[in-house]
Each structure stands twice: as C-alpha cells, then as structure tokens.
Write a protein that holds these residues in place. Sequence first.
Motif, PDB file in Angstrom:
ATOM      1  N   PHE A  91       7.493  70.774 -54.755  1.00 10.93           N
ATOM      2  CA  PHE A  91       7.244  71.974 -55.154  1.00 10.93           C
ATOM      3  C   PHE A  91       7.928  72.090 -56.648  1.00 10.93           C
ATOM      4  CE2 PHE A  91      11.911  72.529 -54.455  1.00 10.93           C
ATOM      5  CZ  PHE A  91      12.064  71.451 -53.346  1.00 10.93           C
ATOM      6  N   TRP A 131       9.503  78.034 -54.342  1.00 16.03           N
ATOM      7  CA  TRP A 131       8.697  77.542 -53.312  1.00 16.03           C
ATOM      8  C   TRP A 131       6.965  77.586 -53.679  1.00 16.03           C
ATOM      9  CZ3 TRP A 131      11.174  74.008 -50.981  1.00 16.03           C
ATOM     10  CH2 TRP A 131      12.706  74.373 -50.761  1.00 16.03           C
ATOM     11  N   PHE A 132       6.762  77.163 -54.797  1.00 17.29           N
ATOM     12  CA  PHE A 132       5.187  76.992 -54.938  1.00 17.29           C
ATOM     13  C   PHE A 132       4.827  75.367 -55.184  1.00 17.29           C
ATOM     14  CE2 PHE A 132       6.668  77.193 -59.304  1.00 17.29           C
ATOM     15  CZ  PHE A 132       7.444  78.182 -59.421  1.00 17.29           C
ATOM     16  N   VAL A 133       3.711  75.100 -54.888  1.00 15.13           N
ATOM     17  CA  VAL A 133       3.465  73.697 -54.983  1.00 15.13           C
ATOM     18  C   VAL A 133       3.260  73.028 -56.478  1.00 15.13           C
ATOM     19  CG1 VAL A 133       1.088  74.101 -54.821  1.00 15.13           C
ATOM     20  CG2 VAL A 133       1.981  72.196 -53.843  1.00 15.13           C
ATOM     21  N   LEU A 171      -1.842  72.555 -52.006  1.00 14.20           N
ATOM     22  CA  LEU A 171      -1.367  72.096 -50.508  1.00 14.20           C
ATOM     23  C   LEU A 171      -2.579  72.366 -49.733  1.00 14.20           C
ATOM     24  CD1 LEU A 171       1.150  71.581 -49.105  1.00 14.20           C
ATOM     25  CD2 LEU A 171       1.580  73.839 -48.884  1.00 14.20           C
ATOM     26  N   ILE A 194       5.983  70.024 -43.149  1.00 17.97           N
ATOM     27  CA  ILE A 194       6.406  69.976 -44.546  1.00 17.97           C
ATOM     28  C   ILE A 194       7.884  70.255 -44.633  1.00 17.97           C
ATOM     29  CG2 ILE A 194       6.297  72.593 -44.770  1.00 17.97           C
ATOM     30  CD1 ILE A 194       4.895  72.110 -47.557  1.00 17.97           C
ATOM     31  N   MET A 251      11.284  71.848 -46.432  1.00 18.55           N
ATOM     32  CA  MET A 251      11.805  73.125 -46.991  1.00 18.55           C
ATOM     33  C   MET A 251      13.237  73.234 -47.069  1.00 18.55           C
ATOM     34  SD  MET A 251       9.138  76.008 -46.590  1.00 18.55           S
ATOM     35  CE  MET A 251       9.469  77.165 -48.046  1.00 18.55           C
ATOM     36  N   CYS A 304       8.832  83.410 -48.634  1.00 21.09           N
ATOM     37  CA  CYS A 304       8.204  82.119 -49.317  1.00 21.09           C
ATOM     38  C   CYS A 304       8.037  81.182 -48.172  1.00 21.09           C
ATOM     39  CB  CYS A 304       9.448  81.291 -50.333  1.00 21.09           C
ATOM     40  SG  CYS A 304       9.926  82.328 -51.616  1.00 21.09           S
ATOM     41  N   ASN A 321       4.510  82.455 -46.883  1.00 23.34           N
ATOM     42  CA  ASN A 321       3.457  81.914 -47.474  1.00 23.34           C
ATOM     43  C   ASN A 321       3.241  80.698 -47.558  1.00 23.34           C
ATOM     44  OD1 ASN A 321       3.463  84.880 -48.087  1.00 23.34           O
ATOM     45  ND2 ASN A 321       4.296  84.599 -50.241  1.00 23.34           N
ATOM     46  N   VAL A 322       4.112  79.656 -47.520  1.00 25.49           N
ATOM     47  CA  VAL A 322       3.884  78.303 -47.674  1.00 25.49           C
ATOM     48  C   VAL A 322       3.215  78.117 -46.229  1.00 25.49           C
ATOM     49  CG1 VAL A 322       5.189  75.981 -47.586  1.00 25.49           C
ATOM     50  CG2 VAL A 322       5.544  77.564 -49.051  1.00 25.49           C
ATOM     51  N   SER A 336      -0.431  79.133 -45.909  1.00 20.59           N
ATOM     52  CA  SER A 336      -1.250  78.872 -47.050  1.00 20.59           C
ATOM     53  C   SER A 336      -2.292  77.628 -46.718  1.00 20.59           C
ATOM     54  CB  SER A 336      -0.420  78.260 -48.291  1.00 20.59           C
ATOM     55  OG  SER A 336       0.229  77.193 -48.156  1.00 20.59           O
TER      56      SER A 336
END
Length: 741
Positions: A378, A391-393, A402, A418, A420, A470, A473-474, A477
Amino acid sequence: MAITYSEKLHTFQLDGKSFSYVIGVYPEHMNFIQHLYFGAKIPVGENLRDMNNFGWHASFEAEQAEILELDPPEPFFTDVTGFEYPTPGTGDHRDTALCIRNKDGNSVTDIRYTGYKIYKGKNRLTNLPSLYGTEEDCETLELYAKDYYTGAEVTLIYTVFEGSDALVRSAKVCNGGKDALKLENCASLSFDLKTMDFDFIHLWGQHNQERNLSRTPLQHGTQSIDSKRGASGHYHNPFIALAKHNADERSGEVYGINFVYSGNFRISAEVTTLGTTRVMAGINPFEFRWNLLPGEEFQSPECVAVYSDEGLGGMSRTFHRLYLDHLIPERWAYTKRPLLINSWEAATFDFDTEKLISFAETVKDLGIEMLVMDDGWFGHRNDDATSLGDWFVNENKIKGGLKHLVDEVNKLGLKFGIWMEPEMISPDSELYRKHPDWAFAVPERTATLSRNQYVLDLSRKEVRDYVYECVHNVISSANIEYVKWDMNRQLTDIGSVEFAGDRQGELAHRYVLGVYELQERLVNNFPDLLLENCSGGGARFDPGMLYYSPQIWCSDDTDAIERLSIQEGTELIYPLSTMGAHVSDCPNHTVGRSTPFMTRAHVALAGTFGYELDITKISEEERAMIPEQVSMYHKYNDLVREGDYYRVASYRENGLYDCWMVVAKDKSEALVTYVQVLGRPNVHSRKIKLLGLDVTAGYRLDGTEKVYGGDLLMNAGMLIETMRGDYMSRLYHFVLDNSLT
Ligand code: GLA
C-alpha cells in the motif's frame, strides 16, 4: 455448577466442577463483602465462618451485633480479613481493588453490601470482550454494594460454567451520587488466600522470545507483573498462576489468573506478615484516571480464575476448553482454518503482482490453500518508514490493482488474505500530512517514533471511523477472506487534542476500547472473515484479542527450537488452535539455525500450521516434502484443534528434548510429538510416560500392528526411537484398539 445463597449462614457459594468459592456477608460484620474460601470443593452450607480468623474480638462482635452499616470498622478487622473488593482508607493497608477520588480530594472508600441477584446464563459486556454462555452453560451472581458517602454503587459480577473449573469476575462502578468522582483503580478480581505456600508463575518475554515460564516461591511482600505499554505487550502475558510447591504438570493445586484485556494491566500477589496472600488483577492503576460524572458507570474488563487439582496440565486444559467454548468466536472456535502461505519471510517488502502469482502457481499443487500478502502492498511502502494510514494499493507493485491480483490467485484455486496495521500512522504518509493531530502526542513535546511510526489516537471517533472505513474498503474491494491485523509498537506520548486536561488519564483505556470497537465492527460486518491478530510477533497474545480473532501470530521467531519454549508458554493458557505457527526457511532469519524441514513442520503442526518462505527458492527435496506435511495437517488438525493438551517433557527444563501430546476428548486417539533437541549417546533407553490415555484401553501405534495398553504407555512409558543428530523429531499417532482385551 451452582450458586447457592444461604440466608442462615449469610454466604454465597459458587461451585465449579471441583472447586468452591465462598463469600460471606455478615450484618454484624457491618455488611462487608468478605472472601471466605477458594479451593477444592466443599459441601454447600458449611459454616466457614468458624474456620476463618477475622481477628474479630468476641466481645466486640457481641456488642456490635446491632451495628449500623455506616459505623466505621475496627482497623484490625479490615487489615486481616479476606475481602472480595477491598477499598482504601478504612484500615485495610494491603493492595486495594477500588480507588475513587472524591470531591474532597481524598480516596477513602467504604463499600457495604446492599443486595444480590442470581440468574442462569451470562450477559456479554458492552464494548469489551467477554466470555459468553447460555442459560444451560453457566450461572451468574451479582453482588451489590454502596459507598454511602460518595454514592458510588459497586456491582461485583461472578459467573461459573457447567463442568468447568473456571470462575469469571468483573466489577462495575456507577456514580449514584451528586458529585463528579475520579476512578483511579477499578480491579476486576481480588481474593485472599489463607497461606503463602505457593510458587508464583508467570510468562515473561520480549520480541522473538515470547512467553517464557518463570517459577519462584512467593515471598513476603508483593510480587507483580504488569504492562505500561498500552498493549498487553511482549514483557509479561496478563497471566499468573499460584502453584503449591509440589504441584507439577500432572498433580497438585494451582490457581491460574488470566485477564481478558489487551492494554495496561497489573496482576499481583501480596503476601502479608500473617502469611496470607492477596491476589489482584485488573487494568493497571498506573496513569489510569477515569472521570465518573453523576449517573455514569464504568465496567471493568473480565478476569478468569481457574482452579486445578491436577497441576499445571489441569489448569491449561480448563483454560483451553473455556476459551474454545466460551470466548473465541463461535464461527471459528472448532473450525478448520485454511492452510496458508505468508509472504513476509519470503519477500518482506520486495514483491509485486508477478512474484505473488508465481508463489501461488508454485504452491497450488502442493495443497496450500491460501496466499497471504503481508506488509508492503500500500501507499509507497518499500520499507518500514512510510505509508501507514494510506490504505490504498500501490499500483506500481500490485499492477492491475488488488482485485486483479486476488482474482488471479482465486483462479489458481487459492484463497487470498492480506496484512494491515490499522492502528498506526507513518509521519511520511498522506494521512499524517492531512491530519497530524490524529497521532497521539502531547503539546510542546516531539512524539517518540518507534519503527518509524506513531500511534493513531483511537480515542477519537472520527479517527476510528476513518480507520474502519479503510479496512472495510480494502476487504470489500476484492475477495479477501483473511486479515492479519498487526500492531507494531507500544504507546508513548499518550495525549489527545480531543479531551480536556483532566481526561487525559482515560486515554490508554479509551485506546483499547477503540481497538475493540474496530474489531467488533469488522467481525460483525464480515462474519466469515478469518482474523489473525499480531503485534510485533506475539505482543498482544491475550484473551481480549481472542474474543475477535480465533488465532494470533505467536512470534516472529519461527526457528523450530526457539518455538518449543515460546509455544510451551503459550499453550500453558491458550488453545493450540490459537497459535499462529509456520514452517519457515533455514538458516532461520532470527537465530541463523538450520533445522530439518520435517522438524519445522512437526513443531508448526502444534498450532495453526502454514508456511512462510519463498517457495521458489527452497530445495527440491524440501518442496517434495510439502504434500506429505499437508496431508499430516489434514490428518491431525481435527485432533489438535479439538483434543486435550498434555505437556509430557519440557526442553526448557531438561535442555535435551521436548514432548507434548494431544488426546481426543473421548480418548480414542492421541498424537505424541517428540523433539530431540540435542543428540546424546545412549538415548536408546529413553522412555516417555504418556499422559491422558484411557488406562483400561489398548492403543495401536498407527502405521504398525503394535498394540499397547493405555496403562502400559502411561505407567511404564513408550520407548522413543533412536535418532542420530540434533533437532530431530517424530510424531507417534495412537488409535484406540481393544483387540487385545
Ligand atoms: C510484524 C509481524 C510480522 C510482519 C511484519 C511486517 O513484525 O510480526 O509477521 O507482518 O510486522 O512489517
């Protein structure tokens, strides 16, 4: 299981499978809630009062028979009596469970019994992890008490479980007065044992060396362990045991205390000059200041007390079963977990879509079921100095995004997980540039960096909401079925712009409540998600986290020999299925030791089992062993997850070998794991006495036609196969076979 109130004797008796716990409330003792007994089971209705020396002068007792609740006690009485929830300022000079600073600035507190309630079942705590149980499983006692001056109302809550030797306690304080109060201590559990004839056992540790067992005789004075690190931490697990000097793995009396909390804690055993022992556990009073306005209440976390008359082994089995049946999420407690491979030791930060897909392609035919992408996917994170909070790829690494990666991995027949670290923020992050005040810090001081990161101020709702969004959303997604939730530093500079100066003492606890709220939201919104907690290895391996995640990464030290004592300490309290354990590459990245690939698997089979190595780099020979190890996992994992654990020999104690067993609940099979740490001459006669088998049954050694009596294996022992070399291991699987009887 039963809770009995005797009006005649003025006692409450809580009975477990083999223990009794008795509380007395005598009007002529001014309705103090007294601790009378905790130990082996006794008949209900015994007059324990005569057995207790309260230091109560006979004529005084007679004279005061009509005494009013408001009258002060005699200090000699308060300093020697056993109490359930001792308070300061009225003559008990030992450690006290409750400290309320009142409007006058003093903390004199004097709580007297006002009533009780007994009911079937148990309520879960709101906002805190807690044990659960149905009306058939357990029974609860609530005792009510009041401090007449401040108006503070105290509820002591006790639950006993059917067929178990565990007692769960917590306390609640409500401000029923007119003035603001400040809570400076609100312990979860306190009781007084009548002797000091115990060893104090606890688990100390550090990064890569978690949960080492220490055992020393109790001394006069206070022995305690604690955490001031904001998390339960590497240094001490929130656990102590008091074991009779002669108690060992198999026999003798042991009291085990385990605090269901993941932040600052303190557990102590205070030996008085009279040779009695006060046991206390709760949130660490260090820096704890909680404002309680009129009408507000504070609920302490829960604490578990286990009684065992079958030594440390009995204590471990009680904790394990209790946690499997009443703490760990029901969705997962007895469910088999996917066999995963994790990218951390294989690649650290150095990976991209291509590399991960090549891992997946290599492992897909070996029986591995899930690929976990660890740290580094990320923001622009290529080392540990940046991007926590963003927390965006990183599309430079995860080309195509992702979802594309996860879909490709899924197409190969593997699940995807994953990593985090949601509680943290890097100074080099978009989040920090936008919201520097979201990190814990105090005015006019530069906050301390640790692993190049700060801790997010989770006492603030907007911060928690951002963090949750965050994570949500991850996970939404792509088809993400597992999350490793990490937490890689301790708390410092605990200050929040959100709270006034006199509320800063609430922050450490508010932080932990924030973590719990986030994980609660996560598991409620994604009920099938497998959550694995982690904290710089095993720094937050506690029952609080187990309420949300059925497994916790045990240690960053994956060396099979180091793991023997790390896992032994962990298994002392926590079920085997909770221990994150992987086979890694050698020489081991932490200690540089090389051990046989099969020994690494045998040791990891005691936990969740998985791999953490670059599958494309290990030798052909090792890769060829993986399918065999995978089939061992499938063969034995039901037993490991569901069976009863017995510690047979400890490398920590003997310096030579280690041995543990898991026996099916119905005793129909048993798995023995033996690790020869050091090869020695003349070990051909080493016999190991097995534990936990049915002495009347016969057992066949799987893979042979040999059948042995359970009594023979337990009393005379089994002969260990001669192995040449260090770090060798064997599994012995016994299955019930009564063909001889
Ligand atoms: C911690 C964990 C490791 C790994 C790293 C990633 O140390 O314990 O397993 O996830 O963080 O930074």
